[in-house]
Motif scaffolding. Structure first.
Motif, PDB file in Angstrom:
ATOM      1  N   ASN A 101       3.537  -0.987 -18.104  1.00  0.00           N
ATOM      2  CA  ASN A 101       2.361  -0.929 -19.031  1.00  0.00           C
ATOM      3  C   ASN A 101       2.047   0.085 -19.647  1.00  0.00           C
ATOM      4  OD1 ASN A 101      -0.810  -0.057 -18.751  1.00  0.00           O
ATOM      5  ND2 ASN A 101      -0.733  -2.275 -19.198  1.00  0.00           N
ATOM      6  N   CYS A 102       1.896   0.201 -21.048  1.00  0.00           N
ATOM      7  CA  CYS A 102       1.594   1.426 -21.773  1.00  0.00           C
ATOM      8  C   CYS A 102       0.286   1.508 -22.392  1.00  0.00           C
ATOM      9  CB  CYS A 102       2.660   1.773 -22.889  1.00  0.00           C
ATOM     10  SG  CYS A 102       2.749   0.675 -24.168  1.00  0.00           S
ATOM     11  N   LYS A 103      -0.398   2.434 -22.890  1.00  0.00           N
ATOM     12  CA  LYS A 103      -1.802   2.605 -23.190  1.00  0.00           C
ATOM     13  C   LYS A 103      -1.740   3.589 -24.364  1.00  0.00           C
ATOM     14  CE  LYS A 103      -4.924   4.428 -20.685  1.00  0.00           C
ATOM     15  NZ  LYS A 103      -5.929   4.599 -19.765  1.00  0.00           N
ATOM     16  N   ILE A 104      -2.729   3.064 -25.517  1.00  0.00           N
ATOM     17  CA  ILE A 104      -2.972   4.178 -26.533  1.00  0.00           C
ATOM     18  C   ILE A 104      -4.334   4.472 -26.695  1.00  0.00           C
ATOM     19  CG2 ILE A 104      -2.612   4.281 -29.025  1.00  0.00           C
ATOM     20  CD1 ILE A 104      -0.400   2.692 -29.172  1.00  0.00           C
ATOM     21  N   GLU A 105      -4.734   5.623 -26.661  1.00  0.00           N
ATOM     22  CA  GLU A 105      -5.960   6.130 -26.494  1.00  0.00           C
ATOM     23  C   GLU A 105      -6.332   6.758 -28.346  1.00  0.00           C
ATOM     24  OE1 GLU A 105      -7.269   8.896 -23.575  1.00  0.00           O
ATOM     25  OE2 GLU A 105      -6.625   7.295 -22.133  1.00  0.00           O
ATOM     26  N   TYR A 106      -7.335   6.189 -28.718  1.00  0.00           N
ATOM     27  CA  TYR A 106      -7.926   6.848 -29.950  1.00  0.00           C
ATOM     28  C   TYR A 106      -9.140   7.302 -29.812  1.00  0.00           C
ATOM     29  CZ  TYR A 106      -9.181   6.441 -34.912  1.00  0.00           C
ATOM     30  OH  TYR A 106      -9.604   7.010 -36.249  1.00  0.00           O
TER      31      TYR A 106
END
Length: 212
Positions: A53-58
């Motif tokens: 599981n990967c995640k991107i934060e903006y």
């Protein structure tokens, strides 16, 4: 965030993502880059196996009020697309501090009712309380801000639920009760934000129905 059932090829490559944003003044979407002019714009948290599981934060500051559109395309390490349709999110930005009328849900209720409202701006109120009173104006319960549970900018459904008891914990009789919300920020009441729910309020007072 993106999940993959593959336990051998970790989601650790930013090139597997395309992220686009359309602001109120844009004619179309523009692509967001992980780094722009040497500044990190999107923060990537790569997956670690076996939990793939990967995640991107903006973390952006939207100075322009209005409707925004976010579109995301993603694929796994084997070039399989995450879906046939792009993932899109529409959201509205209101930089001014406002609060909508507070609704209680469910209404009518028998044992518990939560409070639903929307906050806009960049900070939470300094003070907020909900006053519940009889139709004759007698205050039977005051719910302070710290009782409501964690609040956030945006839509709120309180963790707290009023159980139809007064300040002493005694059960109130069936019937109609009025309520109003008192707020404060920098010594002033927070501006009211109009919604269709305003039709259910009269001079800032709402009605709730207790039916056991």
């Amino acid at each position: 965030s993106l999940d993959d059932e593959n336990r051998f090829l970790a989601l650790d490559d930013t090139s597997n993502f395309n992220i686009f944003l359309q602001t109120p003044s844009d004619q179309g979407y523009r692509k967001l880059h992980f780094t722009s002019q040497g500044v990190e714009q999107l923060v990537f948290h790569p997956a670690s196996l076996p939990d793939n599981n990967c995640k991107i934060e903006y973390d952006a500051e939207f100075e322009e009020d209005g409707m925004y559109n976010l579109k995301i395309q993603a694929k796994d390490e084997s070039d399989n697309n995450s879906g046939n349709i792009d993932y899109t999110v529409n959201f509205e930005v209101v930089n001014k501090s406002t609060i909508t009328n507070v609704l209680n849900w469910p209404n009518p209720f028998s044992t518990r009712t939560h409070f639903v409202f929307t906050l806009t701006g960049s900070r939470l109120p300094d003070y907020m309380k909900i006053q519940i009173m009889t139709v004759t104006g007698k205050v039977v319960r005051e719910i302070e801000m710290d009782e409501l549970g964690p609040l956030r900018i945006g839509k709120n459904i309180t963790e707290y639920a009023w159980d139809g008891t007064d300040e002493f914990g005694d059960r109130l009789a069936n019937g109609v009760y009025l309520y109003r919300v008192v707020t404060d920020m920098n010594g002033q009441e927070i501006e009211h934000r109009e919604t269709q729910a305003d039709n259910f309020f009269k001079e800032g007072f709402g009605k709730m129905y207790l039916i056991r």
